[in-house]
Design a protein around this motif. Structure first.
Motif, PDB file in Angstrom:
ATOM      1  N   SER A   2       0.771  -1.445  -0.504  1.00 31.92           N
ATOM      2  CA  SER A   2      -0.167  -0.204   0.419  1.00 31.92           C
ATOM      3  C   SER A   2       0.919   1.459  -0.098  1.00 31.92           C
ATOM      4  O   SER A   2       1.939   1.292  -0.025  1.00 31.92           O
ATOM      5  CB  SER A   2      -0.761   0.235   0.761  1.00 31.92           C
ATOM      6  N   ILE A   3       0.515   2.715  -0.702  1.00 30.20           N
ATOM      7  CA  ILE A   3       1.044   3.504  -0.485  1.00 30.20           C
ATOM      8  C   ILE A   3       0.179   4.210   1.453  1.00 30.20           C
ATOM      9  O   ILE A   3      -0.446   4.043   1.735  1.00 30.20           O
ATOM     10  CB  ILE A   3       0.004   4.873  -0.927  1.00 30.20           C
ATOM     11  N   MET A   4       1.939   4.691   1.631  1.00 37.13           N
ATOM     12  CA  MET A   4       1.809   5.475   3.295  1.00 37.13           C
ATOM     13  C   MET A   4       2.343   6.450   3.707  1.00 37.13           C
ATOM     14  O   MET A   4       3.353   7.115   2.989  1.00 37.13           O
ATOM     15  CB  MET A   4       1.779   4.656   4.335  1.00 37.13           C
ATOM     16  N   SER A   5       1.530   7.463   3.902  1.00 29.01           N
ATOM     17  CA  SER A   5       2.182   8.781   4.360  1.00 29.01           C
ATOM     18  C   SER A   5       1.942   8.742   6.328  1.00 29.01           C
ATOM     19  O   SER A   5       1.125   8.949   6.482  1.00 29.01           O
ATOM     20  CB  SER A   5       1.605  10.160   3.923  1.00 29.01           C
ATOM     21  N   PRO A   6       2.134   8.032   6.594  1.00 27.03           N
ATOM     22  CA  PRO A   6       3.260   8.129   8.254  1.00 27.03           C
ATOM     23  C   PRO A   6       2.982   9.419   9.304  1.00 27.03           C
ATOM     24  O   PRO A   6       3.217  10.596   8.710  1.00 27.03           O
ATOM     25  CB  PRO A   6       4.470   7.091   8.940  1.00 27.03           C
ATOM     26  N   GLY A   7       1.809   8.854  10.801  1.00 19.51           N
ATOM     27  CA  GLY A   7       1.622  10.249  11.351  1.00 19.51           C
ATOM     28  C   GLY A   7       2.719   9.559  12.450  1.00 19.51           C
ATOM     29  O   GLY A   7       4.364   9.635  12.059  1.00 19.51           O
ATOM     30  N   PRO A   8       2.946  10.720  13.503  1.00 20.43           N
ATOM     31  CA  PRO A   8       3.725  10.523  14.314  1.00 20.43           C
ATOM     32  C   PRO A   8       3.716   9.535  15.446  1.00 20.43           C
ATOM     33  O   PRO A   8       4.792   9.797  16.244  1.00 20.43           O
ATOM     34  CB  PRO A   8       2.478  11.915  15.239  1.00 20.43           C
ATOM     35  N   ASP A   9       2.847   9.334  15.540  1.00 25.58           N
ATOM     36  CA  ASP A   9       2.872   7.432  15.835  1.00 25.58           C
ATOM     37  C   ASP A   9       3.608   6.406  15.751  1.00 25.58           C
ATOM     38  O   ASP A   9       4.188   5.189  15.682  1.00 25.58           O
ATOM     39  CB  ASP A   9       1.449   6.900  16.304  1.00 25.58           C
ATOM     40  N   CYS A  10       4.956   6.622  14.047  1.00 28.04           N
ATOM     41  CA  CYS A  10       5.218   6.155  12.853  1.00 28.04           C
ATOM     42  C   CYS A  10       7.075   6.321  13.732  1.00 28.04           C
ATOM     43  O   CYS A  10       7.171   7.236  13.817  1.00 28.04           O
ATOM     44  CB  CYS A  10       5.336   6.161  12.126  1.00 28.04           C
ATOM     45  N   VAL A  11       7.755   5.093  13.863  1.00 28.02           N
ATOM     46  CA  VAL A  11       9.244   5.791  13.408  1.00 28.02           C
ATOM     47  C   VAL A  11       9.811   5.051  12.617  1.00 28.02           C
ATOM     48  O   VAL A  11       9.436   3.441  12.678  1.00 28.02           O
ATOM     49  CB  VAL A  11       9.546   4.742  15.348  1.00 28.02           C
ATOM     50  N   VAL A  12      11.174   5.621  11.993  1.00 27.22           N
ATOM     51  CA  VAL A  12      12.008   4.636  10.842  1.00 27.22           C
ATOM     52  C   VAL A  12      12.923   3.765  11.644  1.00 27.22           C
ATOM     53  O   VAL A  12      13.275   4.542  12.017  1.00 27.22           O
ATOM     54  CB  VAL A  12      12.091   5.558  10.345  1.00 27.22           C
ATOM     55  N   GLU A  13      12.853   2.995  11.145  1.00 26.60           N
ATOM     56  CA  GLU A  13      14.421   2.208  11.524  1.00 26.60           C
ATOM     57  C   GLU A  13      14.961   1.696  10.385  1.00 26.60           C
ATOM     58  O   GLU A  13      14.294   1.059   9.617  1.00 26.60           O
ATOM     59  CB  GLU A  13      13.850   0.225  12.008  1.00 26.60           C
ATOM     60  N   HIS A  14      16.028   2.420  10.389  1.00 29.56           N
ATOM     61  CA  HIS A  14      17.281   3.086   8.890  1.00 29.56           C
ATOM     62  C   HIS A  14      18.053   1.075   9.244  1.00 29.56           C
ATOM     63  O   HIS A  14      18.241   0.650  10.283  1.00 29.56           O
ATOM     64  CB  HIS A  14      18.092   3.974   9.454  1.00 29.56           C
ATOM     65  N   GLY A  15      18.542   1.189   7.486  1.00 26.90           N
ATOM     66  CA  GLY A  15      18.754  -0.169   7.755  1.00 26.90           C
ATOM     67  C   GLY A  15      18.069  -0.936   7.035  1.00 26.90           C
ATOM     68  O   GLY A  15      16.768  -1.059   6.578  1.00 26.90           O
ATOM     69  N   LYS A  16      18.854  -1.962   6.693  1.00 23.75           N
ATOM     70  CA  LYS A  16      18.452  -3.085   5.273  1.00 23.75           C
ATOM     71  C   LYS A  16      17.643  -3.302   6.617  1.00 23.75           C
ATOM     72  O   LYS A  16      18.080  -4.391   7.577  1.00 23.75           O
ATOM     73  CB  LYS A  16      19.632  -3.441   4.658  1.00 23.75           C
ATOM     74  N   ALA A  17      16.292  -3.985   6.714  1.00 18.21           N
ATOM     75  CA  ALA A  17      15.556  -4.605   7.000  1.00 18.21           C
ATOM     76  C   ALA A  17      15.553  -6.069   6.349  1.00 18.21           C
ATOM     77  O   ALA A  17      16.085  -6.567   5.258  1.00 18.21           O
ATOM     78  CB  ALA A  17      13.813  -4.523   6.757  1.00 18.21           C
ATOM     79  N   THR A  18      15.483  -6.545   7.398  1.00 13.89           N
ATOM     80  CA  THR A  18      14.577  -8.622   6.925  1.00 13.89           C
ATOM     81  C   THR A  18      13.583  -8.249   6.267  1.00 13.89           C
ATOM     82  O   THR A  18      12.733  -7.475   6.120  1.00 13.89           O
ATOM     83  CB  THR A  18      14.518  -9.221   8.170  1.00 13.89           C
TER      84      THR A  18
END
Length: 68
Positions: free
Chosen positions: A47-63
């Motif tokens: 899906s397409i997502m525009s995250p809100g303030p309850d979202c965090v980014v975990e940087h780096g290559k994800a599994t």
């Protein structure tokens, strides 16, 4: 918020008992790593997502959460 392909977005549950929801960024649609993002959930749904303030980014290559 800035994310790259392969990063994970974690949306925290907003009520007691609601679990966090993690998705993998498969494409950055905004400029310079900004939203919106095309994301893939654990069940393979995209899906397409525009995250809100309850979202965090975990940087780096994800599994690969899709199992592919």
């Amino acid at each position: 918020m800035h994310a790259s392909r392969g990063d994970r977005l974690v949306v925290h549950g907003r009520i007691v008992g609601q679990h966090d929801h993690a998705v993998e960024v498969v494409e950055v649609l905004g400029t310079n790593g900004e939203p919106p993002y095309r994301v893939r959930a654990e069940d393979g749904h995209e899906s397409i997502m525009s995250p809100g303030p309850d979202c965090v980014v975990e940087h780096g290559k994800a599994t690969d959460i899709s199992g592919r």
